[in-house]
Design an enzyme around this catalytic site. Structure first.
Site, short mmCIF file in Angstrom:
data_model
loop_
_atom_site.label_atom_id
_atom_site.label_comp_id
_atom_site.label_asym_id
_atom_site.label_seq_id
_atom_site.Cartn_x
_atom_site.Cartn_y
_atom_site.Cartn_z
N GLU A 1 24.99 -11.07 5.68
CA GLU A 1 23.56 -11.26 5.95
C GLU A 1 23.41 -12.28 7.08
O GLU A 1 23.94 -13.38 6.99
CB GLU A 1 22.83 -11.76 4.70
CG GLU A 1 21.36 -12.11 4.91
CD GLU A 1 20.58 -10.96 5.54
OE1 GLU A 1 20.05 -11.16 6.65
OE2 GLU A 1 20.50 -9.89 4.92
N CYS B 1 11.12 -6.94 2.79
CA CYS B 1 10.19 -6.97 1.67
C CYS B 1 10.02 -8.38 1.11
O CYS B 1 8.91 -8.87 0.95
CB CYS B 1 10.66 -6.02 0.58
SG CYS B 1 9.61 -6.03 -0.90
N SER C 1 -3.57 0.47 11.55
CA SER C 1 -2.86 1.15 10.49
C SER C 1 -2.60 0.18 9.35
O SER C 1 -3.29 -0.82 9.21
CB SER C 1 -1.56 1.77 11.03
OG SER C 1 -1.04 2.71 10.11
N ILE D 1 -0.34 -2.20 8.17
CA ILE D 1 -0.13 -3.65 8.28
C ILE D 1 -1.36 -4.33 8.86
O ILE D 1 -1.84 -5.35 8.34
CB ILE D 1 1.12 -3.94 9.15
CG1 ILE D 1 2.38 -3.46 8.43
CG2 ILE D 1 1.23 -5.43 9.47
CD1 ILE D 1 3.64 -3.56 9.26
N GLU E 1 -4.38 -4.50 6.34
CA GLU E 1 -4.20 -5.46 5.25
C GLU E 1 -4.46 -6.88 5.72
O GLU E 1 -5.15 -7.66 5.06
CB GLU E 1 -2.79 -5.32 4.67
CG GLU E 1 -2.60 -4.02 3.89
CD GLU E 1 -1.18 -3.84 3.36
OE1 GLU E 1 -0.39 -4.80 3.41
OE2 GLU E 1 -0.85 -2.72 2.91
N GLU F 1 -8.01 -0.21 17.79
CA GLU F 1 -7.13 0.93 17.58
C GLU F 1 -7.25 1.91 18.75
O GLU F 1 -8.35 2.29 19.14
CB GLU F 1 -7.49 1.63 16.27
CG GLU F 1 -6.87 3.00 16.06
CD GLU F 1 -5.35 3.01 16.13
OE1 GLU F 1 -4.80 3.95 16.71
OE2 GLU F 1 -4.73 2.05 15.61
N ASP G 1 15.20 0.94 6.10
CA ASP G 1 14.35 1.17 7.26
C ASP G 1 15.10 1.57 8.52
O ASP G 1 14.53 2.21 9.40
CB ASP G 1 13.55 -0.10 7.57
CG ASP G 1 12.56 -0.44 6.47
OD1 ASP G 1 12.55 0.25 5.45
OD2 ASP G 1 11.80 -1.41 6.64
N HIS H 1 -9.34 6.30 -22.11
CA HIS H 1 -10.64 5.88 -21.60
C HIS H 1 -10.86 4.42 -21.96
O HIS H 1 -10.52 4.00 -23.07
CB HIS H 1 -11.76 6.73 -22.21
CG HIS H 1 -13.13 6.24 -21.87
ND1 HIS H 1 -13.74 6.52 -20.66
CD2 HIS H 1 -14.00 5.46 -22.55
CE1 HIS H 1 -14.93 5.96 -20.63
NE2 HIS H 1 -15.12 5.31 -21.78
#
Length: 457
Positions: free
Chosen positions: A33, A41, A178, A180, A183, A199, A307, A440
């Site tokens: 790493e 994430c 979009s 990302i 949000e 956009e 990814d 319900h």
């Protein structure tokens, strides 16, 4: 040179569980790493951003307290340093947990450094080399910074640097309408910033059906977010008040001036500095590692997960990559990406839960379609919670009676969609779901009702 049974490059969602399965099977594994354990994430994606979303929702609900008969004296105040500290702690705890898990594995060597291929079975980390018959690349991706005019002349933020802010922007201009971008738009508007979303396309989240895009725009604009679509020619320049974003829109002023600018125009894989050419691994024209339906690259003994393979851009798809590889290598199974039904969520409030095809995608298949809709204003749970924005939608094949896709934009939509996901994964017809007896009052109880309203499209 150190020999191992397997090398895993990257510790995102696929790498650590794969290391756990391989070491439990008696194999010696090297995990490398180069940045932070846990991948996108944990560090710059779902974990910190959804923590921020929760803080923003608390602020929004506090402002609406009177709607529920709750009295709050004085204005709601946001402590951005405390908001950030909370997100940092949640993210940090998760990161530490991943690292502790890896370092505690028997037969697992954990290295911190930059791995580069020397050949198809050898990597170099610093001054040391490691070889293994199996190498798994799990290096994730990062924000794409487009070559817009002026982008290198002004300070800009990405989803990563955005998380480092401790102050509230006066006016946040977000380039990209979009997932990302939207949000961040809503959360920062709820924190108190002025927000403009720019956009290039004719509508927000262009991959969704037009009615879903329109509903999302209505939700955001109702909270005071300015949306500028059709911005065909975007450029950036310094301004006394921050950054001027030049637009070419059909309506509205030609310039949006922000104190801060966030670029949210897509992702790119972290594959450009791994020496993959030395191993002979083929990349596509966007830099993603080309894999088959079992995640194998063109080079025997090398897999790409998460990814960086371009076959999914979510935590859950990355984890499913691990499941496929582990099942095939260790369990004698024959699993593949062909089994995976695409599903995801947009975490604005209310959230959008999505699975399978949109109506537009289904129409392009030429199949005979049935479509059912229901506004959230007719969902008891949404009415009781005072959150009635959005709609539910199901698309089905009239001949096979299989559900092709569904969208739930509304309170609990990210959870309720799983009933549809499960039915689609099981290969059941929509009749099976229609005959269910849901609890319900829930959002999920209206799914059978929507199916009962299916009509030829």
């Amino acid at each position: 040179m150190t020999h191992a049974d397997a090398i895993i490059i990257g510790s995102g969602q696929a790498g650590p569980p794969l290391a756990g399965r391989l070491t439990a099977a008696g194999q010696h594994v090297v995990v490398v790493e180069r940045q932070q354990f846990g991948g996108t994430c944990v560090n710059t994606g779902c974990t910190p951003t959804k923590t921020l979303v929760a803080s923003a929702y608390a602020a929004h609900l506090a402002r609406r307290a009177a709607d529920y008969g709750v009295v709050i004296e004085g204005a709601v105040r946001i402590d951005m340093a405390a908001v950030k500290a909370r997100a940092d702690k949640v993210s940090g705890d998760s990161r530490k947990g991943v690292e502790k898990w890896l370092r505690g594995m028997d037969r697992c060597t954990v290295l911190e450094g930059h791995a580069r291929f020397e050949d198809a079975s050898t990597i170099r980390v610093g001054g040391d080399t490691y070889t293994a018959p199996r190498i798994f690349v799990n290096v994730g991706g990062r924000a794409r910074v487009p070559d817009l005019p002026g982008v290198h002349d002004v300070p800009v933020l990405t989803n990563t640097s955005m998380l480092a802010l401790e102050e509230l922007p006066r006016h946040l201009v977000i380039v990209g309408g979009s997932y990302i971008g939207l949000e961040f738009a809503q959360m920062y508007r709820r924190f108190g910033a002025d927000v403009t979303v720019v956009e290039m396309g004719p509508r927000l989240i262009g991959r969704e059906d037009e009615e879903i895009s329109a509903a999302i725009r209505t939700i955001l604009e109702a909270e005071g977010i300015t949306v500028r679509t059709g911005a065909a020619c975007i450029s950036l320049a310094r301004h006394d008040e921050g950054v001027a974003v030049q637009l070419d829109c059909h309506n509205g002023p030609p310039v949006a001036v922000g104190s801060h600018v966030l670029l949210a125009v897509g992702r790119q894989p972290n594959t450009d500095d791994l020496g993959l050419d030395r191993a002979g691994v083929v990349l596509d024209d966007r830099g993603y590692i080309t894999v088959d339906d079992t995640l194998r690259t063109n080079v025997p003994g090398i897999w790409a997960l998460g990814d960086c393979n371009g076959r999914g851009a979510f935590t859950h798809t990355s984890y499913n990559d691990f499941e496929i590889v582990a099942a095939n290598l260790l369990d004698g199974e024959a699993r593949s990406l062909l089994e995976r039904i695409p599903a995801y969520a947009l975490y604005i409030d209310p959230p959008l839960g999505r699975v399978g095809m949109t109506e537009a995608e289904a129409r392009r298949t030429g199949r005979p379609l049935l479509v059912g809709r229901r506004p959230m204003t007719r969902v008891s749970r949404a009415i009781e919670k005072g959150e009635t924005q959005g709609l539910m939608k199901v698309v089905a094949d009239s001949e096979t009676r299989k559900i092709l896709g569904a969208a739930i934009l509304g309170v609990g939509g990210d959870e309720a969609i799983h009933g549809v996901i499960d039915m689609m994964q099981a290969g059941a017809t929509y009749d099976v779901l229609q005959r269910a007896v849901p609890i319900h009052p829930t959002v999920s109880e209206l799914i059978p009702t929507v199916i009962g309203d299916l009509k030829p499209a």
